[in-house]
Design a protein around this motif. Sequence first.
Motif, PDB file in Angstrom:
ATOM      1  N   PHE A  97       4.064  20.360  26.830  1.00 37.99           N
ATOM      2  CA  PHE A  97       2.651  20.324  26.454  1.00 37.99           C
ATOM      3  C   PHE A  97       2.679  18.647  25.955  1.00 37.99           C
ATOM      4  CE2 PHE A  97       0.211  20.258  22.256  1.00 37.99           C
ATOM      5  CZ  PHE A  97      -1.071  20.662  22.740  1.00 37.99           C
ATOM      6  N   GLY A 140       7.768  28.156  25.164  1.00 39.50           N
ATOM      7  CA  GLY A 140       8.821  27.189  24.364  1.00 39.50           C
ATOM      8  C   GLY A 140      10.046  26.867  25.048  1.00 39.50           C
ATOM      9  N   MET A 197       3.127  26.595  27.074  1.00 38.80           N
ATOM     10  CA  MET A 197       3.545  27.060  28.464  1.00 38.80           C
ATOM     11  C   MET A 197       4.353  25.988  29.203  1.00 38.80           C
ATOM     12  SD  MET A 197       2.309  30.209  28.699  1.00 38.80           S
ATOM     13  CE  MET A 197       2.843  30.426  27.247  1.00 38.80           C
ATOM     14  N   ALA A 211       9.779  26.772  29.190  1.00 40.77           N
ATOM     15  CA  ALA A 211      11.184  26.956  29.992  1.00 40.77           C
ATOM     16  C   ALA A 211      11.968  28.329  29.653  1.00 40.77           C
ATOM     17  CB  ALA A 211      12.065  25.645  29.164  1.00 40.77           C
TER      18      ALA A 211
HETATM   19  P1  AMP Z   1       9.735  25.786  21.290  1.00 38.96           P
HETATM   20  O1  AMP Z   1      10.100  24.708  19.942  1.00 38.96           O
HETATM   21  O2  AMP Z   1      10.935  26.659  21.321  1.00 38.96           O
HETATM   22  O3  AMP Z   1       8.463  26.657  20.868  1.00 38.96           O
HETATM   23  O4  AMP Z   1       9.434  24.911  22.194  1.00 38.96           O
HETATM   24  C1  AMP Z   1       8.766  23.684  22.286  1.00 38.96           C
HETATM   25  C2  AMP Z   1       9.164  22.787  23.354  1.00 38.96           C
HETATM   26  O5  AMP Z   1       9.271  23.459  24.585  1.00 38.96           O
HETATM   27  C3  AMP Z   1       8.081  21.612  23.609  1.00 38.96           C
HETATM   28  O6  AMP Z   1       8.652  20.407  22.917  1.00 38.96           O
HETATM   29  C4  AMP Z   1       7.921  21.686  24.958  1.00 38.96           C
HETATM   30  O7  AMP Z   1       7.847  20.516  25.560  1.00 38.96           O
HETATM   31  C5  AMP Z   1       9.291  22.435  25.454  1.00 38.96           C
HETATM   32  N1  AMP Z   1       8.971  23.021  26.912  1.00 38.96           N
HETATM   33  C6  AMP Z   1       7.932  24.080  27.177  1.00 38.96           C
HETATM   34  N2  AMP Z   1       8.267  24.222  28.504  1.00 38.96           N
HETATM   35  C7  AMP Z   1       9.151  23.420  28.978  1.00 38.96           C
HETATM   36  C8  AMP Z   1       9.823  23.059  30.290  1.00 38.96           C
HETATM   37  N3  AMP Z   1       9.401  23.837  31.377  1.00 38.96           N
HETATM   38  N4  AMP Z   1      10.595  22.213  30.388  1.00 38.96           N
HETATM   39  C9  AMP Z   1      11.326  21.835  29.302  1.00 38.96           C
HETATM   40  N5  AMP Z   1      10.730  21.952  27.960  1.00 38.96           N
HETATM   41  C10 AMP Z   1       9.721  22.673  28.232  1.00 38.96           C
END
Ligand code: AMP
Length: 406
Positions: free
Chosen positions: A335, A209, A332, A234
């Motif tokens: 997505f 996330g 990861m 991230a």
């Molecule tokens: P969460 O709500 O914290 O589970 O985060 C979900 C979001 O994290 C999704 O919208 C993904 O696009 C974002 N996300 C995952 N990996 C990355 C990354 N490497 N860089 C930017 N955003 C990310």
Amino acid sequence: MYKVNTDLNKFSYKNIDLANARVIVRTCLNVSVDSNGKVTDATRLYESLPLIKDLALNAQNVILTAHLGRPEQRERKSSFWNVAEMLSQSLRENHIEVILVDDLTNEWIDKMTHNINSSESKKVYLLENIRFFEGEESKDKTERMMFAKKLSMLADYFINDAFADYRESASTYDIATLLPSYLGPVFLKEVEALSMFNNVDILVSVLGGAKLSEKLDALNSLAEISEKVVVGGAMAYTLLKAMGINVGKSLIEEDKLDVAKEVIQKYGDKLVLPVDHVVANEFTEEAARSAYNTSDQSIPEDTIAIDIGWRTIKLFEETIVLGNYVLWNGPMGVFEWDKSSKGTLSIGKAIEKNGPAYKLAGGGDSIAAINKLQLKGFNHISTGGGAMLSFLAYEKFPTLDVIINR
Ligand code: AMP
């Protein structure tokens, strides 16, 4: 981690003598909608249906409360207009009418306080998005309580079936201090499935996330009970940066580097972090089309990591098979974009492949990946990502405590 110290069956709504009861139910109808409020994924509505049907057929009066999205004002996008239509359709064969209630006027409250449904015409009253009402989420406790009192006048019993809506508000928490209160089947099933994690041997946790800060407590708490904690998305880059690894322009939380260092010091041997990445020159879907795999853990200066790389996928897969229990929350990578969805999809598949393990997933993106791949092998898919992590991270779960500790 939350520990249930009582027999939860005592708090099942099945203990209510429904024939004489007027009930107010906090349910989860936080479905996916388009910009006009038209439902695009009704999973949550269908999950809530068995309880709604049972109550509509057997109780004297049923009032439903639920929220949709995060509205700042009354707006069509967050209105239940389409949810009410879909509910109506789903209940039509049982001759149950669904009435969408726009406002809580004194006349209406008065009518409901004295109105008992006649048995020929069964009705369910669905209040408009509860977040449209002043007081529901007020920071001022008195205001919240005033709204909860209004709601409580409409019923003899409160039933909470919205495990996912775990934050304290008038309709999830305060009302339970005013009425005899019980739990619905969705809530009970979640607690039962998550309580399994109180006593696990060889747990592999997989977290992903956007923000480390949002999952830090869960990460710490899971690290205590896990054999390994796999971290992608991230949130991994804040940890990598804290370890002195170059993260280029990747999304990180500068102000969390200190706590990230503490996590690494304390749980370094349990953490499994990305060893290579898929990187793009800019954070756009267009740029993602020319993304490439890095040769090692270091992220080139002018690039942004948008997914885990192929070596990382392999490493994560090898870690996941070690678990007798596997818990997954969060993507990861980005997505939402095709080019950076591979990491998340591969991890979903890898968890599924660990056949003998007890597999639990939660959170919108993980569920989307499971649906996309039509993975059938998960033992439990939690309706609430944040709620699931909160249950696993803390010893308190206020919307449950208020009911079982009354
Ligand atoms: P969460 O709500 O914290 O589970 O985060 C979900 C979001 O994290 C999704 O919208 C993904 O696009 C974002 N996300 C995952 N990996 C990355 C990354 N490497 N860089 C930017 N955003 C990310």
